[in-house]
Scaffold this motif. Sequence first.
Motif, PDB file in Angstrom:
ATOM      1  N   MET A 189       0.829  -1.205   0.000  1.00  0.00           N
ATOM      2  CA  MET A 189       0.000   0.000   0.000  1.00  0.00           C
ATOM      3  C   MET A 189       0.865   1.258   0.000  1.00  0.00           C
ATOM      4  O   MET A 189       0.508   2.269  -0.616  1.00  0.00           O
ATOM      5  CB  MET A 189      -0.935  -0.015   1.214  1.00  0.00           C
ATOM      6  N   ALA A 190       2.015   1.207   0.689  1.00  0.00           N
ATOM      7  CA  ALA A 190       2.921   2.356   0.709  1.00  0.00           C
ATOM      8  C   ALA A 190       3.441   2.660  -0.693  1.00  0.00           C
ATOM      9  O   ALA A 190       3.515   3.823  -1.106  1.00  0.00           O
ATOM     10  CB  ALA A 190       4.085   2.091   1.661  1.00  0.00           C
ATOM     11  N   ILE A 191       3.803   1.612  -1.436  1.00  0.00           N
ATOM     12  CA  ILE A 191       4.281   1.807  -2.811  1.00  0.00           C
ATOM     13  C   ILE A 191       3.170   2.399  -3.678  1.00  0.00           C
ATOM     14  O   ILE A 191       3.401   3.321  -4.478  1.00  0.00           O
ATOM     15  CB  ILE A 191       4.781   0.471  -3.391  1.00  0.00           C
ATOM     16  N   THR A 192       1.953   1.893  -3.506  1.00  0.00           N
ATOM     17  CA  THR A 192       0.814   2.415  -4.270  1.00  0.00           C
ATOM     18  C   THR A 192       0.579   3.887  -3.961  1.00  0.00           C
ATOM     19  O   THR A 192       0.386   4.711  -4.863  1.00  0.00           O
ATOM     20  CB  THR A 192      -0.457   1.603  -3.940  1.00  0.00           C
ATOM     21  N   ILE A 193       0.603   4.223  -2.673  1.00  0.00           N
ATOM     22  CA  ILE A 193       0.413   5.619  -2.273  1.00  0.00           C
ATOM     23  C   ILE A 193       1.529   6.487  -2.835  1.00  0.00           C
ATOM     24  O   ILE A 193       1.298   7.612  -3.309  1.00  0.00           O
ATOM     25  CB  ILE A 193       0.348   5.727  -0.736  1.00  0.00           C
ATOM     26  N   GLY A 194       2.770   5.975  -2.814  1.00  0.00           N
ATOM     27  CA  GLY A 194       3.882   6.729  -3.379  1.00  0.00           C
ATOM     28  C   GLY A 194       3.667   7.059  -4.844  1.00  0.00           C
ATOM     29  O   GLY A 194       3.929   8.183  -5.292  1.00  0.00           O
ATOM     30  N   LEU A 195       3.166   6.093  -5.610  1.00  0.00           N
ATOM     31  CA  LEU A 195       2.904   6.324  -7.033  1.00  0.00           C
ATOM     32  C   LEU A 195       1.782   7.337  -7.238  1.00  0.00           C
ATOM     33  O   LEU A 195       1.902   8.275  -8.036  1.00  0.00           O
ATOM     34  CB  LEU A 195       2.538   4.998  -7.709  1.00  0.00           C
ATOM     35  N   VAL A 196       0.679   7.166  -6.506  1.00  0.00           N
ATOM     36  CA  VAL A 196      -0.476   8.063  -6.665  1.00  0.00           C
ATOM     37  C   VAL A 196      -0.112   9.488  -6.264  1.00  0.00           C
ATOM     38  O   VAL A 196      -0.391  10.453  -6.990  1.00  0.00           O
ATOM     39  CB  VAL A 196      -1.673   7.557  -5.833  1.00  0.00           C
ATOM     40  N   VAL A 197       0.525   9.627  -5.107  1.00  0.00           N
ATOM     41  CA  VAL A 197       0.878  10.963  -4.618  1.00  0.00           C
ATOM     42  C   VAL A 197       1.923  11.605  -5.523  1.00  0.00           C
ATOM     43  O   VAL A 197       1.873  12.813  -5.791  1.00  0.00           O
ATOM     44  CB  VAL A 197       1.381  10.887  -3.164  1.00  0.00           C
ATOM     45  N   GLY A 198       2.876  10.813  -6.022  1.00  0.00           N
ATOM     46  CA  GLY A 198       3.873  11.354  -6.941  1.00  0.00           C
ATOM     47  C   GLY A 198       3.234  11.952  -8.181  1.00  0.00           C
ATOM     48  O   GLY A 198       3.616  13.037  -8.640  1.00  0.00           O
ATOM     49  N   ILE A 199       2.234  11.274  -8.723  1.00  0.00           N
ATOM     50  CA  ILE A 199       1.530  11.780  -9.909  1.00  0.00           C
ATOM     51  C   ILE A 199       0.721  13.030  -9.566  1.00  0.00           C
ATOM     52  O   ILE A 199       0.727  14.022 -10.309  1.00  0.00           O
ATOM     53  CB  ILE A 199       0.623  10.679 -10.491  1.00  0.00           C
ATOM     54  N   MET A 200       0.029  13.017  -8.414  1.00  0.00           N
ATOM     55  CA  MET A 200      -0.746  14.189  -7.998  1.00  0.00           C
ATOM     56  C   MET A 200       0.160  15.398  -7.779  1.00  0.00           C
ATOM     57  O   MET A 200      -0.205  16.532  -8.099  1.00  0.00           O
ATOM     58  CB  MET A 200      -1.515  13.871  -6.715  1.00  0.00           C
ATOM     59  N   ALA A 201       1.358  15.157  -7.252  1.00  0.00           N
ATOM     60  CA  ALA A 201       2.293  16.254  -7.004  1.00  0.00           C
ATOM     61  C   ALA A 201       2.740  16.911  -8.307  1.00  0.00           C
ATOM     62  O   ALA A 201       2.988  18.124  -8.350  1.00  0.00           O
ATOM     63  CB  ALA A 201       3.506  15.738  -6.230  1.00  0.00           C
ATOM     64  N   ILE A 202       2.844  16.119  -9.368  1.00  0.00           N
ATOM     65  CA  ILE A 202       3.209  16.674 -10.674  1.00  0.00           C
ATOM     66  C   ILE A 202       2.160  17.692 -11.120  1.00  0.00           C
ATOM     67  O   ILE A 202       2.486  18.805 -11.564  1.00  0.00           O
ATOM     68  CB  ILE A 202       3.351  15.548 -11.717  1.00  0.00           C
ATOM     69  N   PHE A 203       0.885  17.329 -11.000  1.00  0.00           N
ATOM     70  CA  PHE A 203      -0.193  18.247 -11.388  1.00  0.00           C
ATOM     71  C   PHE A 203      -0.234  19.472 -10.475  1.00  0.00           C
ATOM     72  O   PHE A 203      -0.493  20.590 -10.932  1.00  0.00           O
ATOM     73  CB  PHE A 203      -1.538  17.516 -11.366  1.00  0.00           C
ATOM     74  N   PHE A 204       0.014  19.271  -9.191  1.00  0.00           N
ATOM     75  CA  PHE A 204       0.025  20.379  -8.232  1.00  0.00           C
ATOM     76  C   PHE A 204       1.104  21.396  -8.600  1.00  0.00           C
ATOM     77  O   PHE A 204       0.851  22.602  -8.681  1.00  0.00           O
ATOM     78  CB  PHE A 204       0.265  19.816  -6.829  1.00  0.00           C
ATOM     79  N   ASN A 205       2.317  20.906  -8.849  1.00  0.00           N
ATOM     80  CA  ASN A 205       3.414  21.796  -9.234  1.00  0.00           C
ATOM     81  C   ASN A 205       3.138  22.476 -10.568  1.00  0.00           C
ATOM     82  O   ASN A 205       3.423  23.665 -10.751  1.00  0.00           O
ATOM     83  CB  ASN A 205       4.721  21.007  -9.324  1.00  0.00           C
ATOM     84  N   ALA A 206       2.592  21.714 -11.521  1.00  0.00           N
ATOM     85  CA  ALA A 206       2.313  22.276 -12.844  1.00  0.00           C
ATOM     86  C   ALA A 206       1.278  23.395 -12.757  1.00  0.00           C
ATOM     87  O   ALA A 206       1.398  24.424 -13.447  1.00  0.00           O
ATOM     88  CB  ALA A 206       1.826  21.178 -13.788  1.00  0.00           C
ATOM     89  N   ALA A 207       0.268  23.218 -11.909  1.00  0.00           N
ATOM     90  CA  ALA A 207      -0.762  24.249 -11.751  1.00  0.00           C
ATOM     91  C   ALA A 207      -0.157  25.534 -11.195  1.00  0.00           C
ATOM     92  O   ALA A 207      -0.461  26.640 -11.669  1.00  0.00           O
ATOM     93  CB  ALA A 207      -1.870  23.741 -10.834  1.00  0.00           C
ATOM     94  N   ILE A 208       0.710  25.399 -10.202  1.00  0.00           N
ATOM     95  CA  ILE A 208       1.332  26.586  -9.600  1.00  0.00           C
ATOM     96  C   ILE A 208       2.281  27.260 -10.585  1.00  0.00           C
ATOM     97  O   ILE A 208       2.200  28.476 -10.825  1.00  0.00           O
ATOM     98  CB  ILE A 208       2.081  26.202  -8.313  1.00  0.00           C
ATOM     99  N   ASN A 209       3.179  26.485 -11.181  1.00  0.00           N
ATOM    100  CA  ASN A 209       4.172  27.069 -12.091  1.00  0.00           C
ATOM    101  C   ASN A 209       3.512  27.680 -13.324  1.00  0.00           C
ATOM    102  O   ASN A 209       3.898  28.762 -13.780  1.00  0.00           O
ATOM    103  CB  ASN A 209       5.188  26.009 -12.504  1.00  0.00           C
ATOM    104  N   GLY A 210       2.502  26.996 -13.863  1.00  0.00           N
ATOM    105  CA  GLY A 210       1.794  27.535 -15.020  1.00  0.00           C
ATOM    106  C   GLY A 210       1.027  28.794 -14.678  1.00  0.00           C
ATOM    107  O   GLY A 210       1.022  29.768 -15.445  1.00  0.00           O
TER     108      GLY A 210
END
Length: 422
Positions: A19-40
């Motif tokens: 479950m930790a690995i799964t959460i790491g993957l999901v959160v990693g992808i969400m963080a990409i969108f979060f950063n992209a929204a701010i930087n854009g």
Amino acid sequence: MDGVTGMNRLMRLIRNTGMAITIGLVVGIMAIFFNAAINGGVALTRSWLTSENPSILLLPIIGALISTGIYTLYLRNGQIGLGIVQVLVELEFIKTQLMRPFRVLMHVVGAIVTLIFGFSAGRFGPIVHLGASIGSNIAYYLKLESKDIRLLIGCGAAAAIAAVFHMPLFAAVFVLEVLYKKQFADFFAPIVMASVVANFVGRVTQNGQTFPVEVNGVSLISPELIWRYVVFGLLMGFIAILYMMSIQLFTGLFQKMKHIHIRLFSAAILIGLIGYFFPLNFELHNNTTYRVLTGEFGLGLLLAIGLIKILATGITLGSGYVGGNFYPGVTIGASLGVAFGKIIKPYGVDHSLFGLLGIGAMIAGYLNAPISGIILIIEFSGQYEMLIPALIVCALSVSTTFHLYGKDIFTDAYTKTIKNLV
């Protein structure tokens, strides 16, 4: 019987690691969108506003309009705090699901608005909130036990930090030291796993940066430098107290205004004026920090960056805008650290040495988290030779804040939130 118990523990470890690995993957992808929204968003808003044009004053006013709409429509009626405080409260009331998806999403949108429209806040608190909420909602959906819910909240928080800041060891230690207060050593392996996986996802899609220190063959534990570390550690403890007092002061002042709308617009006017006369305040903290550590600014501007960030962050967070206090603290520590280096002229080393030490000392001081501060310095610099200087400045900084101030930056908000819930 012991064999059955041991097998159950092994199966639980395997399940939690998966479950930790799964959460790491999901959160990693969400963080990409979060950063992209701010930087854009920052790129878009800054493209039509310039410091020479009085229209730059409109930037925070527009942010106030949007934030007022978000608050009026979605964040009323007993909504509890954002970021680290929100996660701490969830851990306190572990059988009460407080970080519900839509509520968290609206808080994160509010944080993005805060950052895009020039207010002085950070992305650390919001991304920790988002990551922890993902772990929390997965745990509640699976109807896990309290201990496992705590674990997945920690995995989500650590994964979020690692994905955005590319520092997996700091992420894991921060969660254990600040959220769990070192009480749950058996959580370490899954939390590190989530951090490493999310860090990998972040690094393959973004360019991570480290800040090397040029030591020019000089020992970082020479007598000429040790006394400077001692003075600097004590000084950063006082700066951390000043930072916390600024937020506390403006929180008290703005709470005297009865309506949140008046608070938000009053703060927007103040931030607009600060940005008009000091446009660097509208720059994202990570960009400013990098420029500070690479030597772009002179002594006067470094002092101005540090002191104005203390003022602007106090206004932003004290008035009720959604955002974090972590990265403003990083910028303050870096700028005042490099300024200190320029003043005392460290023997044979680059001024950025004290900029990096200032980052860790600030974190250690206002979070009461010296281990996290030490590891942050090492992961920021990529040099384990920084360990002894980091130990000295972080230990003295946290000792200063603990004995003179007696609380960390979350204490007041956490206590108030708990009182509102019980």
